[in-house]
Write a protein that holds these residues in place. Structure first.
Motif, PDB file in Angstrom:
ATOM      1  N   THR A  83       7.556   6.758  -5.781  1.00  0.00           N
ATOM      2  CA  THR A  83       9.054   6.912  -6.106  1.00  0.00           C
ATOM      3  C   THR A  83       9.951   6.604  -4.780  1.00  0.00           C
ATOM      4  O   THR A  83      10.646   5.689  -4.998  1.00  0.00           O
ATOM      5  N   PHE A  84       9.347   6.999  -3.671  1.00  0.00           N
ATOM      6  CA  PHE A  84      10.120   6.605  -2.389  1.00  0.00           C
ATOM      7  C   PHE A  84       9.723   4.973  -1.794  1.00  0.00           C
ATOM      8  O   PHE A  84      10.545   4.258  -1.557  1.00  0.00           O
ATOM      9  N   GLY A  85       8.348   4.884  -2.021  1.00  0.00           N
ATOM     10  CA  GLY A  85       7.671   3.610  -1.671  1.00  0.00           C
ATOM     11  C   GLY A  85       8.324   2.411  -2.314  1.00  0.00           C
ATOM     12  O   GLY A  85       8.471   1.322  -1.689  1.00  0.00           O
ATOM     13  N   ASN A  86       8.735   2.554  -3.574  1.00  0.00           N
ATOM     14  CA  ASN A  86       9.233   1.486  -4.399  1.00  0.00           C
ATOM     15  C   ASN A  86      10.636   1.122  -3.691  1.00  0.00           C
ATOM     16  O   ASN A  86      10.983  -0.019  -3.435  1.00  0.00           O
ATOM     17  N   ASN A  87      11.425   2.047  -3.541  1.00  0.00           N
ATOM     18  CA  ASN A  87      12.719   2.011  -2.928  1.00  0.00           C
ATOM     19  C   ASN A  87      12.785   1.416  -1.467  1.00  0.00           C
ATOM     20  O   ASN A  87      13.484   0.428  -1.088  1.00  0.00           O
ATOM     21  N   ALA A  88      11.869   2.048  -0.751  1.00  0.00           N
ATOM     22  CA  ALA A  88      11.689   1.583   0.524  1.00  0.00           C
ATOM     23  C   ALA A  88      11.385   0.129   0.852  1.00  0.00           C
ATOM     24  O   ALA A  88      11.686  -0.556   1.581  1.00  0.00           O
ATOM     25  N   GLU A 109       0.956  -1.108  -0.076  1.00  0.00           N
ATOM     26  CA  GLU A 109       0.046  -0.019  -0.038  1.00  0.00           C
ATOM     27  C   GLU A 109       0.807   1.069  -0.189  1.00  0.00           C
ATOM     28  O   GLU A 109       0.738   2.212  -0.812  1.00  0.00           O
ATOM     29  N   PHE A 110       1.861   1.359   0.994  1.00  0.00           N
ATOM     30  CA  PHE A 110       2.971   2.362   1.118  1.00  0.00           C
ATOM     31  C   PHE A 110       3.484   2.661  -0.473  1.00  0.00           C
ATOM     32  O   PHE A 110       3.594   3.765  -0.958  1.00  0.00           O
ATOM     33  N   ARG A 111       3.983   1.647  -0.999  1.00  0.00           N
ATOM     34  CA  ARG A 111       4.750   1.893  -2.200  1.00  0.00           C
ATOM     35  C   ARG A 111       3.445   2.459  -3.472  1.00  0.00           C
ATOM     36  O   ARG A 111       3.724   3.112  -4.295  1.00  0.00           O
ATOM     37  N   SER A 112       2.378   1.900  -3.308  1.00  0.00           N
ATOM     38  CA  SER A 112       1.306   2.489  -4.213  1.00  0.00           C
ATOM     39  C   SER A 112       0.904   3.950  -4.144  1.00  0.00           C
ATOM     40  O   SER A 112       0.632   4.616  -4.951  1.00  0.00           O
ATOM     41  N   ARG A 113       1.001   4.328  -2.685  1.00  0.00           N
ATOM     42  CA  ARG A 113       0.718   5.635  -2.655  1.00  0.00           C
ATOM     43  C   ARG A 113       1.881   6.629  -2.728  1.00  0.00           C
ATOM     44  O   ARG A 113       1.447   7.566  -3.054  1.00  0.00           O
ATOM     45  N   PHE A 114       3.084   6.119  -2.605  1.00  0.00           N
ATOM     46  CA  PHE A 114       4.003   6.782  -2.737  1.00  0.00           C
ATOM     47  C   PHE A 114       5.183   6.318  -3.686  1.00  0.00           C
ATOM     48  O   PHE A 114       6.196   5.583  -3.167  1.00  0.00           O
TER      49      PHE A 114
END
Length: 189
Positions: A102-107, A95-100
Protein backbone atom coordinates in the motif's frame (compact mmCIF):
# COMPACT_ATOMS: atom_id res chain seq x y z
CA UNK A 1 4.44 -8.66 13.89
CA UNK A 2 1.89 -7.10 11.58
CA UNK A 3 2.56 -4.94 8.53
CA UNK A 4 1.85 -1.70 10.42
CA UNK A 5 4.58 -2.41 12.97
CA UNK A 6 7.01 -3.73 10.37
CA UNK A 7 6.59 -0.63 8.18
CA UNK A 8 7.26 1.69 11.12
CA UNK A 9 10.36 -0.24 12.10
CA UNK A 10 11.64 -0.40 8.52
CA UNK A 11 11.26 3.37 8.07
CA UNK A 12 13.04 3.91 11.40
CA UNK A 13 16.17 2.43 9.79
CA UNK A 14 16.56 5.67 7.83
CA UNK A 15 17.73 7.24 11.11
CA UNK A 16 20.79 4.96 10.97
CA UNK A 17 21.92 6.04 7.50
CA UNK A 18 24.49 8.78 8.05
CA UNK A 19 25.31 11.35 5.42
CA UNK A 20 28.50 13.31 4.83
CA UNK A 21 26.91 16.64 5.80
CA UNK A 22 27.26 17.90 9.35
CA UNK A 23 24.37 19.39 11.27
CA UNK A 24 24.57 23.16 11.76
CA UNK A 25 26.46 23.04 15.07
CA UNK A 26 29.05 20.69 13.52
CA UNK A 27 28.79 18.16 16.34
CA UNK A 28 27.89 15.19 14.12
CA UNK A 29 26.80 14.08 10.69
CA UNK A 30 23.13 14.29 9.86
CA UNK A 31 21.19 11.14 9.12
CA UNK A 32 18.96 10.57 6.11
CA UNK A 33 15.74 10.78 8.14
CA UNK A 34 16.75 14.21 9.42
CA UNK A 35 17.67 15.27 5.91
CA UNK A 36 14.31 14.16 4.49
CA UNK A 37 12.44 15.99 7.26
CA UNK A 38 14.61 19.09 6.77
CA UNK A 39 13.93 19.02 3.04
CA UNK A 40 10.15 18.68 3.51
CA UNK A 41 9.98 21.52 6.01
CA UNK A 42 12.29 23.69 3.88
CA UNK A 43 9.95 23.24 0.92
CA UNK A 44 7.15 24.54 3.10
CA UNK A 45 9.27 27.43 4.34
CA UNK A 46 10.51 28.40 0.89
CA UNK A 47 7.13 27.86 -0.81
CA UNK A 48 6.94 31.57 -1.71
CA UNK A 49 9.93 31.00 -4.04
CA UNK A 50 8.18 28.13 -5.81
CA UNK A 51 5.71 28.85 -8.64
CA UNK A 52 2.05 28.66 -7.59
CA UNK A 53 1.26 25.90 -10.10
CA UNK A 54 3.68 23.50 -8.39
CA UNK A 55 1.91 20.99 -6.13
CA UNK A 56 3.70 21.74 -2.85
CA UNK A 57 1.99 18.85 -1.05
CA UNK A 58 3.35 16.43 -3.62
CA UNK A 59 6.78 18.03 -3.22
CA UNK A 60 6.63 17.46 0.53
CA UNK A 61 5.61 13.82 0.07
CA UNK A 62 8.41 13.36 -2.46
CA UNK A 63 10.92 14.93 -0.08
CA UNK A 64 9.89 12.56 2.69
CA UNK A 65 10.15 9.51 0.41
CA UNK A 66 13.08 10.36 -1.88
CA UNK A 67 15.74 8.77 0.35
CA UNK A 68 13.85 5.71 1.65
CA UNK A 69 15.99 3.84 -0.88
CA UNK A 70 19.02 4.56 1.31
CA UNK A 71 17.76 2.08 3.91
CA UNK A 72 18.91 -0.63 1.54
CA UNK A 73 21.51 1.16 -0.57
CA UNK A 74 23.15 3.54 1.92
CA UNK A 75 24.21 7.09 1.15
CA UNK A 76 27.06 8.01 -1.17
CA UNK A 77 28.85 11.30 -1.70
CA UNK A 78 27.18 12.89 -4.71
CA UNK A 79 30.52 14.34 -5.86
CA UNK A 80 32.24 10.97 -6.28
CA UNK A 81 31.59 7.83 -8.31
CA UNK A 82 27.94 6.90 -7.94
CA UNK A 83 27.92 4.08 -10.50
CA UNK A 84 25.61 1.27 -9.45
CA UNK A 85 23.82 3.51 -6.94
CA UNK A 86 20.58 3.73 -8.91
CA UNK A 87 20.44 -0.04 -9.41
CA UNK A 88 20.92 -0.69 -5.68
CA UNK A 89 18.27 1.89 -4.81
CA UNK A 90 15.85 0.48 -7.39
CA UNK A 91 16.33 -3.03 -6.03
CA UNK A 92 15.60 -1.90 -2.49
CA UNK A 93 12.54 0.14 -3.55
CA UNK A 94 11.20 -2.90 -5.42
CA UNK A 95 11.66 -5.01 -2.29
CA UNK A 96 10.10 -2.26 -0.14
CA UNK A 97 7.07 -2.11 -2.44
CA UNK A 98 6.60 -5.88 -2.31
CA UNK A 99 6.83 -5.94 1.50
CA UNK A 100 4.57 -2.93 2.06
CA UNK A 101 2.36 -2.78 -1.03
CA UNK A 102 0.00 0.00 0.00
CA UNK A 103 2.56 2.59 1.09
CA UNK A 104 5.44 1.03 -0.84
CA UNK A 105 3.80 1.50 -4.20
CA UNK A 106 3.21 5.21 -3.55
CA UNK A 107 6.72 5.65 -2.12
CA UNK A 108 8.32 3.95 -5.11
CA UNK A 109 6.32 6.07 -7.56
CA UNK A 110 7.43 9.25 -5.77
CA UNK A 111 11.04 8.02 -5.70
CA UNK A 112 10.95 7.19 -9.43
CA UNK A 113 9.48 10.61 -10.22
CA UNK A 114 12.22 12.27 -8.16
CA UNK A 115 14.94 10.24 -9.86
CA UNK A 116 13.61 10.99 -13.35
CA UNK A 117 13.57 14.73 -12.58
CA UNK A 118 11.13 15.47 -15.38
CA UNK A 119 8.17 16.92 -13.48
CA UNK A 120 8.20 20.44 -12.11
CA UNK A 121 7.67 19.04 -8.60
CA UNK A 122 10.69 16.73 -8.83
CA UNK A 123 12.84 19.56 -10.14
CA UNK A 124 11.96 21.83 -7.23
CA UNK A 125 12.57 19.03 -4.72
CA UNK A 126 15.98 18.46 -6.32
CA UNK A 127 16.80 22.17 -6.09
CA UNK A 128 16.26 22.21 -2.34
CA UNK A 129 17.77 18.73 -1.94
CA UNK A 130 21.01 20.25 -3.24
CA UNK A 131 20.61 23.61 -1.50
CA UNK A 132 20.41 22.20 2.03
CA UNK A 133 23.76 20.34 2.00
CA UNK A 134 25.24 23.44 0.36
CA UNK A 135 23.98 25.57 3.25
CA UNK A 136 25.35 23.07 5.76
CA UNK A 137 28.74 23.31 4.07
CA UNK A 138 28.64 27.09 4.33
CA UNK A 139 27.59 26.85 8.00
CA UNK A 140 30.42 24.42 8.76
CA UNK A 141 33.02 26.48 6.89
CA UNK A 142 33.29 23.89 4.14
CA UNK A 143 34.01 20.99 6.46
CA UNK A 144 32.48 18.30 4.24
CA UNK A 145 33.99 19.81 1.12
CA UNK A 146 37.45 19.75 2.69
CA UNK A 147 37.07 16.23 4.09
CA UNK A 148 35.96 14.90 0.70
CA UNK A 149 38.48 16.90 -1.41
CA UNK A 150 35.67 18.69 -3.24
CA UNK A 151 36.65 21.46 -5.66
CA UNK A 152 34.90 24.59 -6.86
CA UNK A 153 34.35 23.08 -10.30
CA UNK A 154 32.73 20.00 -8.75
CA UNK A 155 30.30 22.16 -6.73
CA UNK A 156 29.49 24.29 -9.78
CA UNK A 157 28.88 21.23 -11.97
CA UNK A 158 26.79 19.46 -9.31
CA UNK A 159 24.47 22.44 -8.88
CA UNK A 160 24.37 23.76 -12.46
CA UNK A 161 20.88 22.35 -13.14
CA UNK A 162 19.50 24.78 -10.53
CA UNK A 163 19.96 27.55 -13.10
CA UNK A 164 17.22 25.99 -15.24
CA UNK A 165 14.73 25.95 -12.35
CA UNK A 166 15.77 28.77 -10.01
CA UNK A 167 18.35 31.01 -11.73
CA UNK A 168 18.36 33.68 -9.00
CA UNK A 169 19.11 31.04 -6.38
CA UNK A 170 22.02 29.73 -8.45
CA UNK A 171 23.42 33.26 -8.79
CA UNK A 172 23.36 33.57 -5.00
CA UNK A 173 25.04 30.17 -4.66
CA UNK A 174 27.84 31.26 -7.02
CA UNK A 175 28.52 34.26 -4.80
CA UNK A 176 28.69 31.93 -1.79
CA UNK A 177 30.95 29.53 -3.69
CA UNK A 178 33.37 32.36 -4.42
CA UNK A 179 33.29 33.40 -0.76
CA UNK A 180 34.04 29.80 0.25
CA UNK A 181 36.99 29.68 -2.13
CA UNK A 182 38.32 33.01 -0.83
CA UNK A 183 37.94 31.80 2.77
CA UNK A 184 39.87 28.59 1.97
CA UNK A 185 36.86 26.32 2.59
CA UNK A 186 36.70 25.12 -1.00
CA UNK A 187 39.54 24.16 -3.33
CA UNK A 188 39.58 26.74 -6.18
CA UNK A 189 40.20 24.13 -8.90
Amino acid sequence: MNEIALLGLELDKLKSVYRKSYITDGSRNENSAEHSWHLAVALMGYSSLIPADVDINKCIQMALCHDICEIGAGDVCAYHDTSGKYEQEFEYMDEFRSRFPTFGNNAKELWEEYEAGVTTESQWVKVFDKLLPFLLNIASEGRTWMEQDITRSMVVKHNAFIGDVAPELLKWMYVEIDKAVNAGWLDPA
